[in-house]
Design a protein around this motif. Structure first.
Motif, PDB file in Angstrom:
ATOM      1  N   LYS A   1      42.873  43.621  35.350  1.00 42.02           N
ATOM      2  CA  LYS A   1      44.088  43.108  34.725  1.00 42.02           C
ATOM      3  C   LYS A   1      45.263  43.934  35.243  1.00 42.02           C
ATOM      4  CE  LYS A   1      46.229  42.231  30.202  1.00 42.02           C
ATOM      5  NZ  LYS A   1      46.040  42.356  28.728  1.00 42.02           N
ATOM      6  N   TYR A   2      46.174  43.252  35.922  1.00 49.19           N
ATOM      7  CA  TYR A   2      47.235  43.938  36.654  1.00 49.19           C
ATOM      8  C   TYR A   2      48.537  43.997  35.856  1.00 49.19           C
ATOM      9  CZ  TYR A   2      44.353  44.279  40.790  1.00 49.19           C
ATOM     10  OH  TYR A   2      43.349  44.622  41.675  1.00 49.19           O
TER      11      TYR A   2
ATOM     12  N   ARG B   1      53.165  48.856  30.692  1.00 45.66           N
ATOM     13  CA  ARG B   1      51.760  49.214  30.465  1.00 45.66           C
ATOM     14  C   ARG B   1      51.111  49.753  31.740  1.00 45.66           C
ATOM     15  NH1 ARG B   1      51.637  43.743  27.320  1.00 45.66           N
ATOM     16  NH2 ARG B   1      52.018  44.464  25.190  1.00 45.66           N
ATOM     17  N   ARG B   2      51.907  50.378  32.584  1.00 43.85           N
ATOM     18  CA  ARG B   2      51.423  50.767  33.896  1.00 43.85           C
ATOM     19  C   ARG B   2      50.478  51.959  33.873  1.00 43.85           C
ATOM     20  NH1 ARG B   2      53.788  47.902  37.873  1.00 43.85           N
ATOM     21  NH2 ARG B   2      55.601  46.676  37.271  1.00 43.85           N
ATOM     22  N   THR B   3      50.366  52.669  32.742  1.00 44.33           N
ATOM     23  CA  THR B   3      49.409  53.774  32.691  1.00 44.33           C
ATOM     24  C   THR B   3      48.000  53.300  32.364  1.00 44.33           C
ATOM     25  OG1 THR B   3      49.794  54.274  30.346  1.00 44.33           O
ATOM     26  CG2 THR B   3      51.215  55.377  31.960  1.00 44.33           C
ATOM     27  N   TYR B   4      47.846  52.027  31.999  1.00 38.68           N
ATOM     28  CA  TYR B   4      46.484  51.560  31.740  1.00 38.68           C
ATOM     29  C   TYR B   4      46.140  50.250  32.448  1.00 38.68           C
ATOM     30  CZ  TYR B   4      49.112  49.774  27.579  1.00 38.68           C
ATOM     31  OH  TYR B   4      50.034  49.233  26.719  1.00 38.68           O
ATOM     32  N   GLN B   5      47.095  49.376  32.703  1.00 40.56           N
ATOM     33  CA  GLN B   5      46.797  48.205  33.520  1.00 40.56           C
ATOM     34  C   GLN B   5      46.885  48.572  35.001  1.00 40.56           C
ATOM     35  OE1 GLN B   5      49.408  45.059  32.198  1.00 40.56           O
ATOM     36  NE2 GLN B   5      48.374  44.874  30.220  1.00 40.56           N
ATOM     37  N   LEU B   6      46.261  47.768  35.847  1.00 40.61           N
ATOM     38  CA  LEU B   6      46.133  48.107  37.265  1.00 40.61           C
ATOM     39  C   LEU B   6      47.456  47.985  38.023  1.00 40.61           C
ATOM     40  CD1 LEU B   6      42.745  46.365  38.053  1.00 40.61           C
ATOM     41  CD2 LEU B   6      43.183  48.812  38.163  1.00 40.61           C
ATOM     42  N   ASP B   7      47.584  48.824  39.040  1.00 39.47           N
ATOM     43  CA  ASP B   7      48.747  48.804  39.921  1.00 39.47           C
ATOM     44  C   ASP B   7      48.593  47.629  40.893  1.00 39.47           C
ATOM     45  OD1 ASP B   7      51.134  49.695  40.984  1.00 39.47           O
ATOM     46  OD2 ASP B   7      50.192  51.173  42.304  1.00 39.47           O
ATOM     47  N   PRO B   8      49.576  46.700  40.965  1.00 39.10           N
ATOM     48  CA  PRO B   8      49.411  45.492  41.782  1.00 39.10           C
ATOM     49  C   PRO B   8      48.989  45.702  43.233  1.00 39.10           C
ATOM     50  CG  PRO B   8      51.257  45.197  40.308  1.00 39.10           C
ATOM     51  CD  PRO B   8      50.810  46.622  40.129  1.00 39.10           C
TER      52      PRO B   8
END
Length: 327
Positions: A197-198, A218-225
């Motif tokens: 989940k990005y 939410r970039r500390t837990y969802q994936l980096d694109p």
């Protein structure tokens, strides 16, 4: 003039031939309808950025689920929008909370015809809009969040949910929830892991749909694109922890990840055609820039072609009707 022995156009010469040699097929049973139910509503409330999609009341949700079942759709994924939020998302595991009440209602209404699925995440239920419990410094506390997820999982399983959609992207969430379910005897409850989940730009309309309170990202837990291999790693890890199905989200911008995940695991792989994907096609069609039905159909087939065994899409019921017409 000398012609080659191979004339690929022979396989495209008529609708009947094209149907016969078609490589990728889409069935109504491969579609899952995401649906929003909001506490306190007495009638459905339109979502401005998602034309045709609404926040449901309990009664309108029942009708929508019955329509989906009649259309032959495979499942319905529920998202709850509570009247009151707090820092730990207390309404999420309240047996009388909107999501759990709606789950009970749909299992009773359509539980033999649809796979009733529930989103397992705290973002709809917290007053800060993050997917977990916050530390004093404002960072999501992974392990404290797992305890809240376990409580949610048990509440949803007790409400009758067939499948729990773990969308929070916390480390260890599948293993922790699987252990909690097993300890309470819920050995048949399915786990869908939102494995890849990005943290992308395609979720804006969804945040309107759930009245998100989020500030920041939410970039500390969802994936980096930019990271494809990391998405595959997450999927493999989730399968090792006990996931029955893994998900890639969003769908169209991450077809390469979807294909790589399909190659890497031996469980079903799903994809979520998210709110931004929906809104873009609807907006372009409303302006007369694209053929609406053609674009929707092509997008869904592309997701299947890349490797998705099922697709979560807001067009599930409408697309199922088109597929029945084609047959």
């Amino acid at each position: 003039m000398t012609f080659p022995a191979h004339r690929p156009r022979r396989l495209r010469q008529s609708p009947a031939v094209r149907r016969l040699v078609r490589e990728t097929h889409l069935l109504p049973s491969q579609l899952v309808l995401p649906a929003f139910v909001r506490e306190g509503l007495t009638e459905p409330h339109p979502i401005g950025s998602m034309p045709g999609v609404v926040q449901h009341s309990l009664d309108s949700l029942r009708r929508a689920a019955a329509e989906a079942a009649t259309a032959g759709v495979g499942g319905i994924m529920l998202f709850g929008v509570p009247a009151v939020r707090d820092a730990i998302g207390s309404a999420a595991d309240d047996p009388r909370g909107i999501l759990n009440v709606a789950t009970e209602a749909l299992v009773a209404e359509v539980g033999d015809a649809l796979v009733v699925q529930t989103d397992l995440c705290l973002d709809e239920f917290t007053d800060h809009g993050h997917c977990g419990v916050l530390r004093p410094d404002g960072v999501v506390d992974n392990d404290a969040t797992l305890e809240r997820y376990a409580a949610m999982a048990l509440a949803q399983a007790r409400a009758g949910s067939h499948l729990l959609g773990l969308s929070g992207m916390m480390d260890g969430q599948v293993a922790h929830i699987r252990a909690a379910l097993e300890a309470e005897g819920f050995t048949d409850t399915l786990i869908l892991a939102y494995a890849a989940k990005y943290a992308g730009a395609f979720y804006g309309p969804f945040r309107e749909a759930v009245d998100s309170q989020l500030t920041g990202d939410r970039r500390t837990y969802q994936l980096d694109p930019p990271n494809a291999r990391e998405g595959v790693r997450e999927a493999v890890t989730d399968v090792d922890e006990g996931a029955d199905i893994v998900m890639v989200k969003p769908a169209l911008p991450y077809l390469d990840v979807l294909a790589a995940v399909r190659d890497a695991v031996d469980v079903p792989v799903w994809a979520y055609q998210v709110s931004g994907e929906y809104a873009m096609i609807e907006a372009a069609a409303a302006n007369g820039w694209i053929d609406r039905r053609g674009a929707i159909s092509e997008a869904l087939v592309a997701i299947r072609r890349a490797g998705a065994d099922a697709v979560l899409t807001y067009w599930a019921v409408e697309a199922a009707g088109w597929l029945r017409e084609q047959r």
